[in-house]
Design an enzyme around this catalytic site. Structure first.
Site, PDB file in Angstrom:
ATOM      1  N   ASN A   1       0.869  -1.179   0.000  1.00 23.90           N
ATOM      2  CA  ASN A   1       0.000   0.000   0.000  1.00 23.90           C
ATOM      3  C   ASN A   1       0.904   1.227   0.000  1.00 23.90           C
ATOM      4  O   ASN A   1       1.499   1.558   1.025  1.00 23.90           O
ATOM      5  CB  ASN A   1      -0.908  -0.037   1.252  1.00 23.90           C
ATOM      6  CG  ASN A   1      -1.766   1.207   1.374  1.00 23.90           C
ATOM      7  OD1 ASN A   1      -1.777   2.067   0.493  1.00 23.90           O
ATOM      8  ND2 ASN A   1      -2.491   1.306   2.479  1.00 23.90           N
TER       9      ASN A   1
ATOM     10  N   LYS B   1       0.100   4.236  -0.240  1.00 26.85           N
ATOM     11  CA  LYS B   1      -0.566   5.401   0.388  1.00 26.85           C
ATOM     12  C   LYS B   1      -0.363   6.646  -0.499  1.00 26.85           C
ATOM     13  O   LYS B   1      -0.271   6.517  -1.717  1.00 26.85           O
ATOM     14  CB  LYS B   1      -0.065   5.576   1.820  1.00 26.85           C
ATOM     15  CG  LYS B   1      -0.257   4.290   2.647  1.00 26.85           C
ATOM     16  CD  LYS B   1      -0.105   4.455   4.126  1.00 26.85           C
ATOM     17  CE  LYS B   1      -0.350   3.104   4.812  1.00 26.85           C
ATOM     18  NZ  LYS B   1      -0.287   3.171   6.279  1.00 26.85           N
TER      19      LYS B   1
ATOM     20  N   HIS C   1      -9.762   1.098   4.781  1.00 27.76           N
ATOM     21  CA  HIS C   1      -8.503   1.276   5.511  1.00 27.76           C
ATOM     22  C   HIS C   1      -8.740   2.236   6.680  1.00 27.76           C
ATOM     23  O   HIS C   1      -9.501   3.196   6.558  1.00 27.76           O
ATOM     24  CB  HIS C   1      -7.427   1.820   4.569  1.00 27.76           C
ATOM     25  CG  HIS C   1      -6.058   1.765   5.169  1.00 27.76           C
ATOM     26  ND1 HIS C   1      -5.626   2.687   6.100  1.00 27.76           N
ATOM     27  CD2 HIS C   1      -5.035   0.883   4.995  1.00 27.76           C
ATOM     28  CE1 HIS C   1      -4.395   2.369   6.466  1.00 27.76           C
ATOM     29  NE2 HIS C   1      -4.019   1.281   5.817  1.00 27.76           N
TER      30      HIS C   1
ATOM     31  N   GLU D   1      -7.083   4.575   7.819  1.00 27.27           N
ATOM     32  CA  GLU D   1      -6.802   5.994   7.549  1.00 27.27           C
ATOM     33  C   GLU D   1      -7.991   6.661   6.865  1.00 27.27           C
ATOM     34  O   GLU D   1      -8.221   7.864   7.045  1.00 27.27           O
ATOM     35  CB  GLU D   1      -5.507   6.121   6.722  1.00 27.27           C
ATOM     36  CG  GLU D   1      -4.287   5.841   7.599  1.00 27.27           C
ATOM     37  CD  GLU D   1      -3.071   5.318   6.874  1.00 27.27           C
ATOM     38  OE1 GLU D   1      -3.026   5.334   5.636  1.00 27.27           O
ATOM     39  OE2 GLU D   1      -2.137   4.864   7.581  1.00 27.27           O
TER      40      GLU D   1
ATOM     41  N   GLU E   1      -5.692  -5.198  10.398  1.00 25.83           N
ATOM     42  CA  GLU E   1      -4.744  -4.107  10.592  1.00 25.83           C
ATOM     43  C   GLU E   1      -5.061  -3.386  11.904  1.00 25.83           C
ATOM     44  O   GLU E   1      -5.842  -2.419  11.901  1.00 25.83           O
ATOM     45  CB  GLU E   1      -4.840  -3.105   9.433  1.00 25.83           C
ATOM     46  CG  GLU E   1      -4.335  -3.621   8.110  1.00 25.83           C
ATOM     47  CD  GLU E   1      -3.698  -2.518   7.271  1.00 25.83           C
ATOM     48  OE1 GLU E   1      -2.638  -2.762   6.713  1.00 25.83           O
ATOM     49  OE2 GLU E   1      -4.258  -1.411   7.198  1.00 25.83           O
TER      50      GLU E   1
ATOM     51  N   GLY F   1       2.088   2.071  11.082  1.00 25.85           N
ATOM     52  CA  GLY F   1       3.003   3.206  11.016  1.00 25.85           C
ATOM     53  C   GLY F   1       3.698   3.526  12.330  1.00 25.85           C
ATOM     54  O   GLY F   1       4.308   4.581  12.473  1.00 25.85           O
TER      55      GLY F   1
ATOM     56  N   SER G   1       3.198  -2.368  10.522  1.00 22.74           N
ATOM     57  CA  SER G   1       4.635  -2.394  10.842  1.00 22.74           C
ATOM     58  C   SER G   1       5.311  -3.719  10.507  1.00 22.74           C
ATOM     59  O   SER G   1       6.192  -4.172  11.243  1.00 22.74           O
ATOM     60  CB  SER G   1       4.856  -2.028  12.320  1.00 22.74           C
ATOM     61  OG  SER G   1       4.417  -0.704  12.561  1.00 22.74           O
TER      62      SER G   1
HETATM   63  P1  13P Z   1       2.805   0.230   7.931  1.00 23.14           P
HETATM   64  O1  13P Z   1       3.372  -1.001   7.300  1.00 23.14           O
HETATM   65  O2  13P Z   1       3.548   1.482   7.554  1.00 23.14           O
HETATM   66  O3  13P Z   1       2.601   0.074   9.402  1.00 23.14           O
HETATM   67  O4  13P Z   1       1.341   0.452   7.299  1.00 23.14           O
HETATM   68  C1  13P Z   1       0.462  -0.608   7.284  1.00 23.14           C
HETATM   69  C2  13P Z   1      -0.718  -0.231   6.465  1.00 23.14           C
HETATM   70  O5  13P Z   1      -1.452   0.663   6.789  1.00 23.14           O
HETATM   71  C3  13P Z   1      -0.931  -0.979   5.219  1.00 23.14           C
HETATM   72  O6  13P Z   1      -2.195  -0.716   4.689  1.00 23.14           O
END
Ligand code: 13P
Length: 258
Positions: free
Chosen positions: A9, A11, A96, A98, A167, A173, A212
């Site tokens: 991803n 982002k 997601h 976010e 997740e 993150g 992570s």
């Molecule tokens: P990280 O791997 O940066 O923690 O992000 C995970 C994520 O949100 C994947 O969709």
């Protein structure tokens, strides 16, 4: 043998130049893909067409990070899953955290988006996960059940294909992944919840983990029996890390006899 998925991803990162550089670096390190581990890259919307032409013939698949719950119409600023399919996407990330946090998306919308994606011929990667506070208050299963049930109110288990991504928000993150034991517990919970509706669908439903994941923890996370792959954020922006994680998943799946 069973299939596994490694999804990157990206982002809201990238540019025309850096996308091409990153993809080239991934391909240099991993020229041929395992038939058992699909690699899916999810760039930002404006780069879907660019990436579709760059991944052509490589075996790498394409996904989007979001899509509308409608296939067409007067929805300014939205992107139809049908358009994503036309551009070469096979997958779309839905719900997601976010988007839930910054765009206020809720469980019902997630379910409608999953259905629209399926109707457009995409495989939705449906994200579920609890906050740190919900975990501290022992509400994890309540939250996961609510999110999952909302999506499965729309999905027709008889013929639809979906991927579930666990997740936990506290692991995204932060550099602090969930432990393999937590991941296994929650994946098994998600599978058992879906099994109440349709046991055979639940048994073959891929559940991938995100939060992570790094080269250093990938092998232990992937070794858990209910983990069918990973959804990678920051480490997906680094070719060396992403390929190391991919190779770790290939190794795990080759060591399993299923
Ligand atoms: P990280 O791997 O940066 O923690 O992000 C995970 C994520 O949100 C994947 O969709």
């Amino acid at each position: 043998m069973k299939k596994y998925w490694l999804v990157g991803n990206w982002k809201m990162h990238g540019s025309l130049a850096s996308n091409a550089t990153l993809l080239n670096a991934i391909r240099e390190r991993q020229p041929a893909l395992s038939p058992y581990v699909d690699m899916v890259l999810c760039p930002a919307f404006p780069y879907i067409a660019q990436m579709a032409s760059l991944v052509e013939g490589t075996g790498i698949q394409l996904g989007a990070q979001n899509a509308s719950d409608h296939l067409q119409g007067a929805y300014t600023g939205e992107t139809s899953p049908r358009m994503l399919k036309e551009l070469g996407c096979g997958y779309v990330i839905i719900g997601h955290s976010e988007r839930r946090i910054y765009q206020g998306e809720n469980d019902g919308l997630m379910g409608r988006k999953a259905l629209a994606a399926i109707d457009a011929g995409l495989i939705p990667i449906i994200c579920v996960g609890e906050t740190a506070e919900e975990r501290d208050k022992s509400r994890t299963h309540e939250v996961l059940a609510r999110q999952l049930d909302a999506a499965f109110g729309y999905i027709r288990t008889a013929h639809d294909q979906v991927i579930i991504a666990y997740e936990p928000i506290w692991a995204i993150g932060t550099g602090i992944a969930a432990t393999p034991e937590i991941v296994q517990t929650e994946h098994a919970f998600l599978r058992s919840r879906v099994a109440q509706r349709d046991p055979s669908f639940a048994a073959r439903m891929p559940i991938i983990y995100g939060g992570s994941v790094k080269p250093g923890n990938a092998a232990s996370l992937f070794s858990m029996p209910d983990v069918d792959g990973g959804l990678i954020g920051s480490a997906a922006l680094n070719a060396e890390d992403f390929v190391a994680i991919y190779q770790s998943l290939v190794k795990t799946c080759e060591s399993r006899a299923d």
